[in-house]
Design an enzyme around this catalytic site. Sequence first.
Site, mmCIF file in Angstrom:
data_model
loop_
_atom_site.group_PDB
_atom_site.id
_atom_site.type_symbol
_atom_site.label_atom_id
_atom_site.label_comp_id
_atom_site.label_asym_id
_atom_site.label_seq_id
_atom_site.Cartn_x
_atom_site.Cartn_y
_atom_site.Cartn_z
ATOM 1 C CE LYS A 20 -77.288 122.931 75.050
ATOM 2 N NZ LYS A 20 -77.732 124.042 74.068
ATOM 3 N N GLY B 205 -76.439 110.218 78.432
ATOM 4 C CA GLY B 205 -77.078 110.303 79.622
ATOM 5 C C GLY B 205 -78.014 109.000 79.785
ATOM 6 C CG PHE C 80 -81.509 121.316 82.444
ATOM 7 C CD1 PHE C 80 -81.146 122.002 83.411
ATOM 8 C CD2 PHE C 80 -82.015 122.039 81.171
ATOM 9 C CE1 PHE C 80 -81.129 123.340 83.146
ATOM 10 C CE2 PHE C 80 -82.055 122.926 81.072
ATOM 11 C CZ PHE C 80 -81.518 123.907 82.000
ATOM 12 C CE LYS D 124 -66.386 110.201 74.944
ATOM 13 N NZ LYS D 124 -66.915 109.460 73.719
ATOM 14 C CE LYS E 56 -65.023 112.047 71.282
ATOM 15 N NZ LYS E 56 -66.305 111.734 70.626
ATOM 16 N N GLY F 75 -77.584 113.647 84.759
ATOM 17 C CA GLY F 75 -77.534 114.139 83.192
ATOM 18 C C GLY F 75 -78.416 113.167 82.438
HETATM 19 N N1 LIG Z 1 -74.357 111.550 72.605
HETATM 20 C C1 LIG Z 1 -73.375 110.574 72.314
HETATM 21 O O1 LIG Z 1 -73.289 109.762 71.459
HETATM 22 C C2 LIG Z 1 -72.065 110.932 73.372
HETATM 23 C C3 LIG Z 1 -71.289 109.654 73.702
HETATM 24 C C4 LIG Z 1 -70.171 109.427 74.374
HETATM 25 C C5 LIG Z 1 -69.957 110.679 75.235
HETATM 26 N N2 LIG Z 1 -71.001 111.853 75.117
HETATM 27 C C6 LIG Z 1 -70.556 112.735 76.087
HETATM 28 O O2 LIG Z 1 -71.696 112.813 77.134
HETATM 29 C C7 LIG Z 1 -71.804 114.021 77.610
HETATM 30 C C8 LIG Z 1 -73.411 114.460 77.447
HETATM 31 O O3 LIG Z 1 -73.962 114.281 76.357
HETATM 32 P P1 LIG Z 1 -75.405 113.583 76.106
HETATM 33 O O4 LIG Z 1 -75.353 113.161 74.514
HETATM 34 O O5 LIG Z 1 -75.738 112.905 77.139
HETATM 35 O O6 LIG Z 1 -76.095 115.172 76.133
HETATM 36 P P2 LIG Z 1 -76.844 115.842 74.735
HETATM 37 O O7 LIG Z 1 -76.231 116.723 74.285
HETATM 38 O O8 LIG Z 1 -77.867 114.885 74.024
HETATM 39 O O9 LIG Z 1 -78.194 116.704 75.575
HETATM 40 C C9 LIG Z 1 -77.865 117.989 76.303
HETATM 41 C C10 LIG Z 1 -78.215 117.704 77.796
HETATM 42 O O10 LIG Z 1 -77.919 118.853 78.292
HETATM 43 C C11 LIG Z 1 -78.904 119.337 79.337
HETATM 44 N N3 LIG Z 1 -78.874 120.762 79.527
HETATM 45 C C12 LIG Z 1 -79.195 121.821 78.643
HETATM 46 N N4 LIG Z 1 -79.098 122.907 79.277
HETATM 47 C C13 LIG Z 1 -78.636 122.572 80.515
HETATM 48 C C14 LIG Z 1 -78.064 123.348 81.667
HETATM 49 N N5 LIG Z 1 -77.999 124.890 81.873
HETATM 50 N N6 LIG Z 1 -77.503 122.756 82.659
HETATM 51 C C15 LIG Z 1 -77.437 121.288 82.843
HETATM 52 N N7 LIG Z 1 -78.041 120.648 81.790
HETATM 53 C C16 LIG Z 1 -78.481 121.277 80.621
HETATM 54 C C17 LIG Z 1 -80.236 118.948 78.421
HETATM 55 O O11 LIG Z 1 -81.329 118.837 79.245
HETATM 56 C C18 LIG Z 1 -79.762 117.698 77.907
HETATM 57 O O12 LIG Z 1 -80.001 116.652 78.916
HETATM 58 C C19 LIG Z 1 -71.163 115.082 76.642
HETATM 59 O O13 LIG Z 1 -69.889 115.212 77.371
HETATM 60 C C20 LIG Z 1 -70.855 114.256 75.432
HETATM 61 O O14 LIG Z 1 -69.608 114.742 74.955
HETATM 62 C C21 LIG Z 1 -71.962 111.721 74.495
#
Ligand SMILES: NC(=O)c1ccc[n+]([C@@H]2O[C@H](COP(=O)([O-])OP(=O)(O)OC[C@H]3O[C@@H](n4cnc5c(N)ncnc54)[C@H](O)[C@@H]3O)[C@@H](O)[C@H]2O)c1
Length: 398
Positions: A348, A64, A90, A170, A255, A59
């Site tokens: 997302k 990520g 991705f 999450k 949450k 990711g």
């Molecule tokens: N952003 C934060 O502050 C934060 C903090 C803690 C936890 N999280 C959790 O971390 C997890 C990842 O979130 P994030 O913030 O790294 O992602 P993000 O929402 O910033 O980015 C979306 C990601 O999904 C990828 N993507 C799009 N289409 C896809 C597909 N078909 N298959 C696979 N990947 C695809 C994109 O390339 C991108 O890397 C989530 O579960 C989120 O709840 C996020």
Amino acid sequence: MRLRSFFFSIFSLSRSPSPSLPSSRFSSLSAAMSPALEKSRQGNGECNDDLKSKVTVVGSGNWGSVAAKLIASNALKLPSFHDEVRMWVFEEVLPNGEKLTDIINKTNENVKYLPGIKLGRNVVADPDLENAVKEANMLVFVTPHQFMDGICKRLDGKITGDVEAISLVKGMEVKKEGPCMISSLISKQLGINCCVLMGANIANEIAVEKFSEATVGYRESREIADTWVQLFSTPYFMVTPVHDVEGVELCGTLKNVVAIAAGFVDGLEMGNNTKAAIMRIGLREMKALSKLLFPSVKDSTFFESCGVADVITTCLGGRNRRVAEAYAKSGGKRSFDELEAEMLQGQKLQGVSTAREVYEVLNHCGWVEMFPLFSTVHQICTGRLQPEAIVQYREHKA
Ligand SMILES: NC(=O)c1ccc[n+]([C@@H]2O[C@H](COP(=O)([O-])OP(=O)(O)OC[C@H]3O[C@@H](n4cnc5c(N)ncnc54)[C@H](O)[C@@H]3O)[C@@H](O)[C@H]2O)c1
């Protein structure tokens, strides 16, 4: 009968022994992580390459990329890890025609999801999922939860040897037998043990090294949990292990539904007292549902970073709150999909789909009445209720 089989499936999931812990490399890794041995290695600066752990981050979104940065800085310092950290991307073609992977490898920056932050020269972006994981024995899963089922299917049968995983995802999957936490999906599909890391962690703040805390939830081995703690910890990122994988993961998942409710309150300018009430009711429903699903969940988990602290930060600053605020301001006239695309530029939302998944579980179990906040959030998200309904219910005791 359906309910019985549902309960059987979730309770057997919670009790099922996770796949047996890896043998050689992890026992040697645990040994490698003992302070005395580590000190001696730091002393002579040497460590047998075969015993070194290789980490791949699956990711490369906002969180990520920050996770890769944290891990990369520690991989360079800890002698028991290979310097290189792979990050599965991705693949996307950016408006200038360049591939995201190429830009990350050229500039050391994820210009789309974490612009302005250097990830560390030892982070290697790889668009090929199977290639990215093939040599790793430590897998960090961190993608939006809706993609995890597909990713696990692609990796099915491809993970061999003594491999450990941790999920930063999450969210949950709802299968016909009931809810399936992402760590269980990983464990069951890939046959590997999986810890979780959750907490009050807005990625952009950690990216600029502002102090925060996180919680690692583990099922069996404290030694493995300590290894993850070591891999993520920095002076500005304090990680605590907790023997309650389901509790930690459910906190991180549920949450996001509370954050949507907080966003409605903000959009309707209902004020701080109302928001505090929503956060309290939300936390109470998080705890009640977690304990109904997994009786082993501990009360104390809700006082860790993954619990109350994540509820606070996500209701003050997270993206779910922000988009839900815009939804309420539009009087429910603009769709979440439209707002997500406009406001998040590829990132997302998790809260809306999690609200739907939670509602499916509540409906299936006949628990809708017991969880008025969770149910109302879903009904507002689907347009069946107006955003004002967020305060128009009577609290039932779960
Ligand atoms: N952003 C934060 O502050 C934060 C903090 C803690 C936890 N999280 C959790 O971390 C997890 C990842 O979130 P994030 O913030 O790294 O992602 P993000 O929402 O910033 O980015 C979306 C990601 O999904 C990828 N993507 C799009 N289409 C896809 C597909 N078909 N298959 C696979 N990947 C695809 C994109 O390339 C991108 O890397 C989530 O579960 C989120 O709840 C996020």
